[in-house]
Design a protein around this motif. Structure first.
Motif, PDB file in Angstrom:
ATOM      1  N   UNK A 141      49.043  52.160 -89.858  1.00 24.24           N
ATOM      2  CA  UNK A 141      48.342  53.415 -89.544  1.00 24.24           C
ATOM      3  C   UNK A 141      47.154  53.085 -88.641  1.00 24.24           C
ATOM      4  N   UNK A 142      46.995  53.859 -87.586  1.00 20.74           N
ATOM      5  CA  UNK A 142      45.904  53.661 -86.629  1.00 20.74           C
ATOM      6  C   UNK A 142      44.844  54.740 -86.800  1.00 20.74           C
ATOM      7  N   UNK A 143      43.612  54.362 -86.480  1.00 21.42           N
ATOM      8  CA  UNK A 143      42.490  55.317 -86.524  1.00 21.42           C
ATOM      9  C   UNK A 143      41.422  54.824 -85.556  1.00 21.42           C
ATOM     10  N   UNK A 144      40.465  55.693 -85.261  1.00 21.14           N
ATOM     11  CA  UNK A 144      39.431  55.375 -84.290  1.00 21.14           C
ATOM     12  C   UNK A 144      38.052  55.446 -84.941  1.00 21.14           C
ATOM     13  N   UNK A 145      37.241  54.437 -84.668  1.00 21.31           N
ATOM     14  CA  UNK A 145      35.870  54.382 -85.188  1.00 21.31           C
ATOM     15  C   UNK A 145      34.909  54.690 -84.044  1.00 21.31           C
ATOM     16  N   UNK A 146      34.046  55.689 -84.262  1.00 19.05           N
ATOM     17  CA  UNK A 146      33.109  56.120 -83.231  1.00 19.05           C
ATOM     18  C   UNK A 146      31.976  55.112 -83.053  1.00 19.05           C
ATOM     19  N   UNK A 147      31.428  55.087 -81.857  1.00 18.82           N
ATOM     20  CA  UNK A 147      30.299  54.201 -81.563  1.00 18.82           C
ATOM     21  C   UNK A 147      28.999  54.982 -81.674  1.00 18.82           C
ATOM     22  N   UNK A 148      27.994  54.346 -82.243  1.00 21.82           N
ATOM     23  CA  UNK A 148      26.665  54.947 -82.353  1.00 21.82           C
ATOM     24  C   UNK A 148      25.645  53.927 -81.878  1.00 21.82           C
ATOM     25  N   UNK A 149      24.660  54.373 -81.123  1.00 19.98           N
ATOM     26  CA  UNK A 149      23.733  53.453 -80.460  1.00 19.98           C
ATOM     27  C   UNK A 149      22.648  52.911 -81.378  1.00 19.98           C
ATOM     28  N   UNK A 150      22.447  53.503 -82.509  1.00 24.22           N
ATOM     29  CA  UNK A 150      21.413  53.047 -83.429  1.00 24.22           C
ATOM     30  C   UNK A 150      21.981  52.019 -84.418  1.00 24.22           C
ATOM     31  N   UNK A 151      21.104  51.154 -84.923  1.00 15.51           N
ATOM     32  CA  UNK A 151      21.515  50.152 -85.908  1.00 15.51           C
ATOM     33  C   UNK A 151      21.186  50.649 -87.316  1.00 15.51           C
ATOM     34  N   UNK A 152      21.988  50.243 -88.276  1.00 19.11           N
ATOM     35  CA  UNK A 152      21.763  50.638 -89.665  1.00 19.11           C
ATOM     36  C   UNK A 152      22.437  49.623 -90.571  1.00 19.11           C
ATOM     37  N   UNK A 153      22.057  49.638 -91.858  1.00 16.50           N
ATOM     38  CA  UNK A 153      22.572  48.655 -92.814  1.00 16.50           C
ATOM     39  C   UNK A 153      23.892  49.079 -93.455  1.00 16.50           C
ATOM     40  N   UNK A 154      24.016  50.374 -93.770  1.00 14.64           N
ATOM     41  CA  UNK A 154      25.258  50.838 -94.384  1.00 14.64           C
ATOM     42  C   UNK A 154      25.417  52.327 -94.112  1.00 14.64           C
ATOM     43  N   UNK A 155      26.574  52.849 -94.480  1.00 16.15           N
ATOM     44  CA  UNK A 155      26.855  54.275 -94.334  1.00 16.15           C
ATOM     45  C   UNK A 155      27.021  54.869 -95.726  1.00 16.15           C
ATOM     46  N   UNK A 156      26.405  56.014 -95.953  1.00 13.18           N
ATOM     47  CA  UNK A 156      26.521  56.622 -97.274  1.00 13.18           C
ATOM     48  C   UNK A 156      25.897  57.996 -97.320  1.00 13.18           C
ATOM     49  N   UNK A 157      25.787  58.520 -98.518  1.00 12.54           N
ATOM     50  CA  UNK A 157      25.154  59.818 -98.748  1.00 12.54           C
ATOM     51  C   UNK A 157      24.566  59.827-100.152  1.00 12.54           C
ATOM     52  N   UNK A 158      23.791  60.867-100.438  1.00 14.67           N
ATOM     53  CA  UNK A 158      23.123  60.998-101.745  1.00 14.67           C
ATOM     54  C   UNK A 158      22.353  59.724-102.089  1.00 14.67           C
ATOM     55  N   UNK A 159      21.609  59.212-101.107  1.00 16.07           N
ATOM     56  CA  UNK A 159      20.858  57.959-101.294  1.00 16.07           C
ATOM     57  C   UNK A 159      19.568  58.248-102.056  1.00 16.07           C
TER      58      UNK A 159
END
Length: 408
Positions: A141-159
């Motif tokens: 299965x193929x998928x695409x990951x978007x590029x973002x110009x800012x740096x960060x440690x992880x991706x999440x929510x309800x932090x």
């Protein structure tokens, strides 16, 4: 014996081929296939280190019982894991077919086009009280990951982040230790991606860490992670402190913005005197300048004092010599010369007097002290009168008055 071994070995090979053939036959008979598809909770925009959920779907015809487990996830550009061991049973949209679903998680480390090459499944097929096992691979299965110009440690929510003191911070002194806890929790991420909670370096403070909790949890298909650490801070100096954890940033899935996790700071005041490092250079320079200025001040003060004493002593020399010449007192003249030229011998004193007339006049006056004849010294005293300034300048000053006059 050898023949028996060969027969047994041959039977095992035939049995293995028989099982393999039976497994293949059942796969074909019941149209057993495996595929990968995005889970419903996936978002449209996918980012680096974001938790991506995919369903591994096992589809087959009715009439057979199948148990399966995930053996391997063939994804090379990030982290992959099985969400749970639970298998979801669903009716297939195709009549006469059933589906079993197992969810996996992918955390990509790169942008652009990505591909899960395959998922390897271990199957146990059960039919008519017989079972046979084997391995199949799913489609990719193929998928695409978007590029973002800012740096960060992880991706999440309800932090959520917090820092809680476990020690009294009143009346602290140098050498004391305090304890506090730092905690961080977030949803839709993994503990493997959340960085270790560490404190910013603080001058004169040593930190020691103990992990109290560090785990991933799954609730209704949604992963949440929590890390909690105990921190012991040893205060090695006096003064004011501001303790805070190191900066951590994350990409908020809901807003698609990079945000900074804000912890409360711990403010401390440790009794005692202390000069911060950033001021120590200035303090050292100030101390050095103060020492130099003090030394220069003392030097010039002493120099002025000595100059004044010399001036006063030379003035006294002139005055005393003028009085001696005026009274024509040969004994006092001799005492004057002994004191000012630091010698009791004329042979030593006279060479220091450059003027020849002065020298002869002094010799004549000194000779009269030991002569029984009356000698006229008028001309000699006259010479000294004329050259008294020169003679007083040649004489060394005397700074005190407690030297007894010599008796002639």
């Amino acid at each position: 014996m050898k023949i028996k071994i060969l027969l047994i070995f041959s039977l095992l090979i035939m049995s293995f081929h028989s099982f393999a053939d039976e497994f293949e036959d059942l796969l074909n008979q019941y149209d057993i296939t495996a595929s990968i598809a995005p889970s419903e909770i996936n978002q449209d925009n996918l980012y680096v280190r974001q938790q991506l959920n995919f369903d591994v779907i096992l589809k087959h015809k009715e009439g057979i019982s199948i148990d399966f487990y995930i053996r391997d996830i063939n994804f090379e550009k990030g982290i992959s894991s099985q969400l749970s061991s639970r298998v979801y049973f669903m009716d297939s949209r195709k009549p006469g077919y059933l589906r079993k679903i197992q969810t996996i998680q992918i955390y990509s480390n790169y942008t652009g086009e990505q591909k899960i090459n395959s998922v390897e499944l271990g199957l146990t097929l059960k039919k008519d009280n017989k079972s046979v096992s084997g391995i199949i691979k799913s489609t990719g299965h193929s998928f695409k990951v978007e590029e973002i110009n800012e740096t960060y440690n992880f991706v999440g929510e309800d932090v959520q982040a917090s820092i809680n003191l476990n020690s009294d911070i009143e009346n602290l002194k140098r050498g004391d230790a305090i304890e506090f806890e730092i905690s961080l929790s977030a949803s839709a991420t993994s503990i493997a991606l959340i960085p270790e909670l560490r404190m910013e370096e603080a001058e004169g403070v040593s930190f020691y860490y103990q992990t109290l909790e560090k785990e991933d949890r799954i609730d209704r298909g949604v992963a949440s992670s929590k890390i909690r650490q105990k921190v012991t801070a040893i205060l090695d100096r006096a003064g004011e402190f501001s303790l805070k954890p190191k900066k951590i940033t994350y990409l908020n899935i809901e807003s698609s913005n990079v945000e900074e996790i804000v912890f409360d700071e711990i403010q401390l005041d440790v009794s005692g005197f202390y000069i911060p490092i950033r001021y120590r250079l200035f303090a050292s320079i100030f101390a050095l300048l103060f020492f130099i200025l003090t030394y220069i001040s003392f030097y010039y003060r002493q120099l002025i004092k000595d100059s004044f004493l010399q001036f006063k002593a030379r003035r006294k020399n002139k005055k005393e010599l003028a009085n001696i010449i005026k009274t024509k007192d040969s004994k006092k003249l001799l005492n004057y010369l002994y004191l000012r030229f630091h010698s009791y011998e004329l042979e030593v004193i006279l060479p220091n007097i450059e003027n020849l007339e002065q020298r002869k006049a002094i010799q004549s006056i000194m000779a009269s002290l030991y002569s029984t004849e009356t000698i006229s010294l008028i001309d000699d005293w006259k010479v000294l009168e004329e050259l008294k300034v020169d003679l007083s300048n040649k004489a060394s000053p005397v700074y005190h008055n407690d030297i007894s006059e010599l008796n002639a």
